[in-house]
Scaffold this active site. Structure first.
Site, PDB file in Angstrom:
ATOM      1  N   GLU A 433      68.585  26.061  45.927  1.00 17.46           N
ATOM      2  CA  GLU A 433      68.329  27.260  46.710  1.00 17.46           C
ATOM      3  C   GLU A 433      69.524  27.558  47.613  1.00 17.46           C
ATOM      4  OE1 GLU A 433      65.692  26.492  49.846  1.00 17.46           O
ATOM      5  OE2 GLU A 433      65.564  28.576  50.502  1.00 17.46           O
ATOM      6  N   ASP A 506      65.103  23.018  50.426  1.00 18.21           N
ATOM      7  CA  ASP A 506      64.906  22.394  51.733  1.00 18.21           C
ATOM      8  C   ASP A 506      63.476  21.892  51.899  1.00 18.21           C
ATOM      9  OD1 ASP A 506      67.432  22.538  52.796  1.00 18.21           O
ATOM     10  OD2 ASP A 506      67.182  24.640  53.378  1.00 18.21           O
ATOM     11  N   ASP A 508      61.387  22.538  54.020  1.00 16.94           N
ATOM     12  CA  ASP A 508      60.651  23.384  54.964  1.00 16.94           C
ATOM     13  C   ASP A 508      59.789  24.403  54.208  1.00 16.94           C
ATOM     14  OD1 ASP A 508      62.419  25.191  53.927  1.00 16.94           O
ATOM     15  OD2 ASP A 508      63.628  25.376  55.749  1.00 16.94           O
ATOM     16  N   ASP A 510      60.161  27.613  53.586  1.00 22.44           N
ATOM     17  CA  ASP A 510      60.871  28.452  52.617  1.00 22.44           C
ATOM     18  C   ASP A 510      61.189  27.669  51.348  1.00 22.44           C
ATOM     19  OD1 ASP A 510      60.771  30.564  54.299  1.00 22.44           O
ATOM     20  OD2 ASP A 510      62.813  30.305  55.090  1.00 22.44           O
TER      21      ASP A 510
END
Ligand code: 0RA
Length: 646
Positions: A433, A506, A508, A510
């Site tokens: 990403e 990541d 997280d 997102d």
């Protein structure tokens, strides 16, 4: 339409000790447990329970039992009870021993092998009780029968207490309690959800059978009481509960011929996915087989004939099989005397007579149903027609892309940093990403076998899009082209350019979103990729710990605490600096390699979707239209969303 009742498969047949045949001993089972229960991992551990329950279900199929309970007791001991006739306790002529003892101590003992006996029977391997006994540290069985309670005890398959009467009773039935042997099983902790799910499936498959599951381990307090009068009809309603059905009533068909019987329940929903769940003798057949083949050809034929007859299909227009199954949820359950299981995992039904039975039964009854319910007929046919048009649009879009960018991989995407090795078995691709993380990954990778494909921008949610939108999508095309194996019905795993597809995002929200979008795409459009276990997610570290010149990384909170203590412990004073990892993009290439990409140190989680219903459900809820079930689902069972196996 005829109702199927549990009792319709009842056979009038007196069946005692003489029909139980003696074949061989139990040492073989302890020596090679995998041969009998598949494996000694968690799946084998749970399999023990299924074997015992299958015997009770056979008793229910024979019409003598209507309630089964399964309980996890303290210490991961399992108790299974049924209110059937009770396992026979009379002395068997061949051995001079009580039938009960023979059933539990001699391999392959049981009516299933004797001819006569049950009309149909489940049980994956049909070896049942004696195998469970052989693989249990101890096992006790109590039979309520003839006014007496008979008890017998075993240890690792050997008799520990001869059968004796321990009390009186008004009831009939069998109670089995066993503790799986920790010398045999890698892990002896039971997962309530796994057992509950399987028992729920059995309750759906055996209409009217009452099954109770309980977890009474300390700290646990779980209980489910299941009984579905509607059988597989309710199964379909259950599977579709978070979807939007296109017609209220579940279509249901059942019938029998010779010694076989078949039942089919189906309902269309507004999604683009087909979900076929098939069973033979209550055993799931994920690889399909003759029952599915018969169903599919009947469905396509009848819908086309109905379309022509009503004028919904013009001229010589036809809808394909796939068109007819868009948005379809169907459960097919057949019962037959000698099921032949074929295929790689013995999960495909081979009996060809079942194809004919399902085909003729279903085509006849469906045609009648459509005549009697023209508005449902119209809805279904319009769904198939729209699917057909979309498929045509998708074909054109695919042709277009093929001309422009070559979906088959002859022109690789510009953003791809490919690896040198050509043998797909040895190569992996990181789908990363963001451009900056992509840059670090390109800098840090081992270019001999690791390829990098950066993704950026907003990814398409394929759960809300039809195939033609997917083919032309500029975020997905590079992924399709880089993998080189095509898409949809044309997907060919043999053309895959890498055997490890690693999603790196990541840790997280997102990152989780991107991961789920990609997994949804793979699941809906490259299913064999997921089923073959080619898809992984990379696990970046959560913390960086620095002390002087020493740097270490932690992937979880407990690990952070442990490493921090270790680092402090080295000379007692001095501070360990702990920082939360910022994100892939902020790691330098060397750090990224060390923590997340180096096969020697990295953690990869394999994406495991062996369970089609659970997977379909997860994706429907997570990526679909309805908001309420999504909230509830995420709160209640985030851990099942994506069943990640390290
Ligand atoms: C064969 C005959 C009879 C009962 C059973 C099998 C039986 C087996 C199991 C296994 C688990 N629960 C069970 N319940 C019953 C009855 C023969 C007779 O009437 O004595």
């Amino acid at each position: 339409m005829a109702e199927q009742e549990l009792s319709s498969t009842m056979v009038e047949h007196e069946y005692g000790a003489s029909e139980i045949q003696v074949l061989e001993g139990l040492e073989a089972v302890r020596k090679r447990p995998g041969m009998y229960i598949g494996s000694t991992s968690s799946s084998g551990l749970h399999h023990l329970v299924y074997e015992i329950v299958d015997n009770a279900i056979d008793e229910a199929l024979a019409g003598y039992c209507d309630h089964i309970t399964v309980t996890i007791l303290e210490g991961d001991v399992i108790k299974v009870t049924d209110n059937g006739r009770g396992i026979p306790v009379d002395i068997q002529q061949q051995t001079g021993k009580p039938a009960l003892e023979v059933v539990y101590t001699i391999l392959h003992a049981g009516g299933k092998f004797g001819g006569g006996g049950y009309k149909v029977s489940g049980g994956l391997h049909g070896v049942g009780a004696s195998v469970v006994n052989a693989l249990s540290e101890w096992l006790e069985v109590r039979v309520h029968k003839n006014g007496s309670i008979y008890e017998m005890k075993f240890a690792r398959g050997d008799v520990a207490q001869e059968m004796k009467i321990v009390g009186t009773t008004d009831l009939t039935g069998t109670e089995v309690i066993f503790k799986p042997d920790s010398e045999i099983f890698e892990d002896t902790v039971y997962d309530y959800e796994i057992l509950h799910k399987r028992m729920r499936e059995q309750a759906f498959l055996n209409a009217g059978l009452h099954i109770t599951t309980t977890d009474s381990r300390p700290e646990q307090d779980k209980f489910d009481d299941m009984c579905y009068k509607g059988g597989i009809r309710e199964f379909v309603t259950y599977i579709n509960r978070n979807k939007t059905p296109l017609h209220e009533q579940v279509i249901y068909v059942c019938g029998e011929r010779d010694d076989s019987m078949a039942e089919i329940a189906l309902q269309y929903n507004d999604s683009y996915n087909e979900l076929i769940l098939s069973f033979a003798n209550n055993i799931h057949t994920p690889e399909g087989g003759m029952h599915e083949t018969g169903f599919k050809s009947a469905l396509t034929r009848v819908l086309n004939a109905y379309g022509q007859k009503t004028g919904l299909l013009k001229n010589d227009d036809k809808v394909s099989g796939e068109d007819c199954r868009e948005g379809l949820t169907v459960v097919i359950s057949v019962k037959l005397t000698e099921a032949q299981f074929e295929g790689q995992t013995k999960a495909k039904l081979g009996n060809s007579e079942i194809r004919t039975l399902v085909d003729s039964l279903f085509s006849e009854k469906l045609a009648i149903f459509l005549e009697e319910n023209p508005s449902v007929g119209r809805t279904i046919l319009e769904k198939a027609l729209t699917a057909s048009r979309a498929r045509e649009a998708a074909r054109r879009a695919r042709e277009n892309i093929r001309r422009k960018t070559a979906l088959d991989g002859s022109t690789l995407p510009g953003k791809l940093a490919d690896c040198n090795e050509r043998d797909p078995k040895l190569t992996e691709i990181y789908i990363v990403e963001g451009d900056s993380a992509g840059g670090s990954a390109k800098g840090g990778r081992d270019a001999r076998f690791q390829a990098i494909l950066p993704l950026w921008g907003k990814m398409l949610n394929v759960e809300k899009a039809r195939a033609d939108k997917v083919y032309g999508n500029d975020k997905l095309t590079p992924v399709i082209t880089a993998l080189g194996a095509g898409l949809g019905d044309e997907f060919d795993v043999l053309k895959l350019r890498y055997h490890k597809i690693i999603i790196m995002a990541d840790a997280d929200v997102d990152g989780a979103h991107i991961r789920t979008l990609l997994l949804t795409f793979f699941f809906r459009f490259m299913r064999p990729l997921v089923e073959g276990g080619y898809v992984y997610t990379a696990v970046p570290p959560l913390y960086k710990l620095v002390r002087g010149k020493t740097i270490r990384y932690a992937y979880s909170d407990p690990e952070r605490d442990q490493i921090s203590a270790e680092m402090r412990g080295e000379d007692g004073k001095g501070k360990v600096e702990i920082s939360r990892n910022k994100g892939l993009g902020e790691m330098d290439p060397h750090e990224l390699w060390e923590t997340t990409m180096d096969p020697e140190h990295r953690i990869l989680k394999r994406f495991d979707l062996s369970d089609a219903v659970a997977a379909d459900e997860a994706f429907t809820i997570l990526m679909g239209e309805k908001v309420e079930p999504r909230k509830a689902f995420i709160e209640e069972n985030a851990k099942y969303v994506v069943n990640l196996d390290i």
